[in-house]
Design a protein around this motif. Sequence first.
Motif, mmCIF file in Angstrom:
data_model
loop_
_atom_site.group_PDB
_atom_site.id
_atom_site.type_symbol
_atom_site.label_atom_id
_atom_site.label_comp_id
_atom_site.label_asym_id
_atom_site.label_seq_id
_atom_site.Cartn_x
_atom_site.Cartn_y
_atom_site.Cartn_z
ATOM 1 N N VAL A 1 0.863 -1.183 0.000
ATOM 2 C CA VAL A 1 0.000 0.000 0.000
ATOM 3 C C VAL A 1 0.898 1.232 0.000
ATOM 4 C CG1 VAL A 1 -1.877 -1.201 1.169
ATOM 5 C CG2 VAL A 1 -0.165 0.026 2.529
ATOM 6 N N ASP A 2 0.276 2.387 -0.200
ATOM 7 C CA ASP A 2 1.052 3.613 -0.392
ATOM 8 C C ASP A 2 2.032 3.875 0.749
ATOM 9 O OD1 ASP A 2 -0.235 4.107 -2.775
ATOM 10 O OD2 ASP A 2 -1.604 5.627 -1.957
ATOM 11 N N ASP A 3 1.577 3.759 1.999
ATOM 12 C CA ASP A 3 2.457 4.071 3.126
ATOM 13 C C ASP A 3 3.685 3.160 3.143
ATOM 14 O OD1 ASP A 3 0.785 6.071 3.940
ATOM 15 O OD2 ASP A 3 -0.134 4.941 5.579
ATOM 16 N N GLU A 4 3.512 1.897 2.766
ATOM 17 C CA GLU A 4 4.631 0.960 2.755
ATOM 18 C C GLU A 4 5.625 1.314 1.652
ATOM 19 O OE1 GLU A 4 2.209 -2.913 4.498
ATOM 20 O OE2 GLU A 4 2.131 -2.448 2.357
ATOM 21 N N VAL A 5 5.109 1.703 0.494
ATOM 22 C CA VAL A 5 5.982 2.079 -0.612
ATOM 23 C C VAL A 5 6.750 3.353 -0.271
ATOM 24 C CG1 VAL A 5 5.999 2.880 -3.012
ATOM 25 C CG2 VAL A 5 4.617 0.891 -2.359
ATOM 26 N N VAL A 6 6.076 4.325 0.296
ATOM 27 C CA VAL A 6 6.746 5.564 0.684
ATOM 28 C C VAL A 6 7.843 5.280 1.702
ATOM 29 C CG1 VAL A 6 6.435 7.747 1.924
ATOM 30 C CG2 VAL A 6 4.828 7.095 0.119
ATOM 31 N N ALA A 7 7.551 4.442 2.678
ATOM 32 C CA ALA A 7 8.556 4.120 3.699
ATOM 33 C C ALA A 7 9.766 3.435 3.086
ATOM 34 C CB ALA A 7 7.938 3.230 4.771
ATOM 35 N N LEU A 8 9.543 2.568 2.125
ATOM 36 C CA LEU A 8 10.650 1.874 1.464
ATOM 37 C C LEU A 8 11.553 2.862 0.730
ATOM 38 C CD1 LEU A 8 12.121 -0.665 0.413
ATOM 39 C CD2 LEU A 8 10.414 -0.751 -1.428
ATOM 40 N N PHE A 9 10.978 3.721 -0.085
ATOM 41 C CA PHE A 9 11.795 4.665 -0.858
ATOM 42 C C PHE A 9 12.498 5.660 0.053
ATOM 43 C CE2 PHE A 9 9.695 2.858 -4.431
ATOM 44 C CZ PHE A 9 10.456 3.167 -5.540
ATOM 45 N N GLU A 10 11.838 6.098 1.093
ATOM 46 C CA GLU A 10 12.481 7.044 1.996
ATOM 47 C C GLU A 10 13.608 6.377 2.780
ATOM 48 O OE1 GLU A 10 8.830 10.243 2.609
ATOM 49 O OE2 GLU A 10 9.249 8.790 4.196
ATOM 50 N N ALA A 11 13.476 5.094 3.069
ATOM 51 C CA ALA A 11 14.570 4.373 3.730
ATOM 52 C C ALA A 11 15.791 4.288 2.822
ATOM 53 C CB ALA A 11 14.109 2.972 4.132
ATOM 54 N N VAL A 12 15.576 4.020 1.535
ATOM 55 C CA VAL A 12 16.692 3.975 0.587
ATOM 56 C C VAL A 12 17.350 5.345 0.476
ATOM 57 C CG1 VAL A 12 17.351 3.576 -1.818
ATOM 58 C CG2 VAL A 12 15.721 2.040 -0.702
ATOM 59 N N ALA A 13 16.542 6.388 0.411
ATOM 60 C CA ALA A 13 17.094 7.744 0.305
ATOM 61 C C ALA A 13 17.895 8.118 1.543
ATOM 62 C CB ALA A 13 15.967 8.745 0.083
ATOM 63 N N ALA A 14 17.511 7.588 2.697
ATOM 64 C CA ALA A 14 18.240 7.898 3.924
ATOM 65 C C ALA A 14 19.580 7.176 3.995
ATOM 66 C CB ALA A 14 17.388 7.530 5.143
ATOM 67 N N GLU A 15 19.694 6.042 3.297
ATOM 68 C CA GLU A 15 20.911 5.229 3.372
ATOM 69 C C GLU A 15 21.902 5.521 2.252
ATOM 70 O OE1 GLU A 15 21.986 2.901 5.596
ATOM 71 O OE2 GLU A 15 20.319 3.465 6.903
ATOM 72 N N THR A 16 21.460 6.187 1.180
ATOM 73 C CA THR A 16 22.332 6.456 0.038
ATOM 74 C C THR A 16 22.196 7.913 -0.383
ATOM 75 O OG1 THR A 16 20.716 5.988 -1.729
ATOM 76 C CG2 THR A 16 21.883 4.093 -0.771
#
Length: 321
Positions: free
Chosen positions: A123-138
């Motif tokens: 769902v949207d919240d899960e997808v947003v959390a995934l992309f924001e986690a990647v952006a925080a790590e790279t």
Amino acid sequence: MTSSSPFTGLLAYPITPLDAAGPPALDTLSRLVRDAARAEVDGVVVLASSGAGTSFSPEERAAVVAAAVAATGDGAPTAELRVPVHVAVAAQSTDQVLRNAVAAQTAGADGLVLAPFAYVPLVDDEVVALFEAVAAETDLPLCFYNRPDQSGYDVTPEVVGHLAGSARLRGLKEPAGRAEAGARLDAIRAVVGAGPFALGLSGDLALTERAFTNLPASDAWHTGVAALVPAEYVAVRRAHLDQRPLDAVMGRSWLLALVRELALLRPVAGLHALAALLGTPTAAPRGPVLGTPPDRLAGLRAVLARRPEGAAGRGRREGEG
């Protein structure tokens, strides 16, 4: 169209060739990406669906990325071969996506391509959390690989706009064949505005069939076939952008015939079969995907026998005519 981003232009997605014993054939992969660069594609993306990225171990993925970067990235031996190298980092857990993303940045990737998926549709919240986690790590820009038919998730313009601001999302890879493709791109343009964002289309059959009719305007084409026959694809892409007539386009009818034959085969297996017939040695994809049976290759062989003389290997100057 929106302004430039690292995911702009013709982006070629090579297969990951395999040795007969099973590991990635790195020298063969290097040749594929160098040939695509010489034909002047605008970038390469390794380890996506065409490259069967989820079938490789972390060590194998690292070797593939290193080979691509050495061939066409910052490690390229000549400026002629320098094109951006992006890496697909999809996996079934956020932890593994993050490991893939960090490893890609460490190896010298220019950008990350991410198709979010899991055992159940997200769902949207899960997808947003995934992309924001990647952006925080790279520190790398991200491209959203939207695969609604396969993943059960179809990104909305609102989520794209949010991620453009919160997660360095700089591109979208969208299926070209869907009936509402043009309306969706217009809606996303309205949300992302004039920032550095590339709206891209994928799907070789739709791209080649609609290139000179009703294909929506876009900033990028994402294609696996372009990594195997880059000269013809470069010519068609540029003619599409220039709105030149069909009869002036090198190899367009041949490319369309080739893509139609590939559409009759299983996707990754068909690309491996095409590569082998073009003289690029590779074993069949790893299981559970099965190789293309020899008795299904007659159509591909017939199309390849009609390839325009001298088309293979041409670069930008020849492709303009």
